[in-house]
Design a protein around this motif. Structure first.
Motif: not given
Length: 119
Positions: A110-115
């Motif tokens: 989810s962090l990768e998707e946000r970035t």
């Protein structure tokens, strides 16, 4: 204040203090005194806060048990409490304290998707 009122207050206080609580009142007092705004705690206020806390915890546990998977397992788990905090309006203030558990790989995804979205 009339003597009858004073006697009623004294007898009510004695009746309240004679009742038992499940939570240790010394711990509740310690938590209450941790607030910088609190200097003195009345015994009646301490007892009522302790009782109210017990009733709240009981209500939360019963609600979580009924709405969660507790009936199937005959047990109450963290996930049941987190689900109740997320779904029931009266318990929304607990969502920061009882977040749903998430696996580390899901969180990293989810962090990768946000970035990616922000780029």
């Amino acid at each position: 204040m009339s003597s009858n009122k004073v006697e009623e207050n004294v007898s009510a206080t004695q009746a309240l203090s004679g009742r038992s609580t499940s939570l240790p009142m010394s711990r509740v007092k310690l938590i209450m005194k941790s607030s910088p705004d609190v200097s003195h705690i009345n015994q009646d206020a301490l007892f009522l806060t302790t009782k109210a806390t017990e009733l709240f915890v009981q209500h939360l546990a019963q609600y979580s048990f009924r709405k969660g998977c507790g009936k199937e397992r005959n047990a109450l788990g963290y996930s049941d409490l987190a689900k109740a905090a997320e779904e029931a309006e009266p318990f929304h203030f607990l969502t920061d304290i009882l977040p749903k558990k998430i696996l580390a790989r899901d969180y990293l995804r989810s962090l990768e998707e946000r970035t990616e979205d922000s780029d």
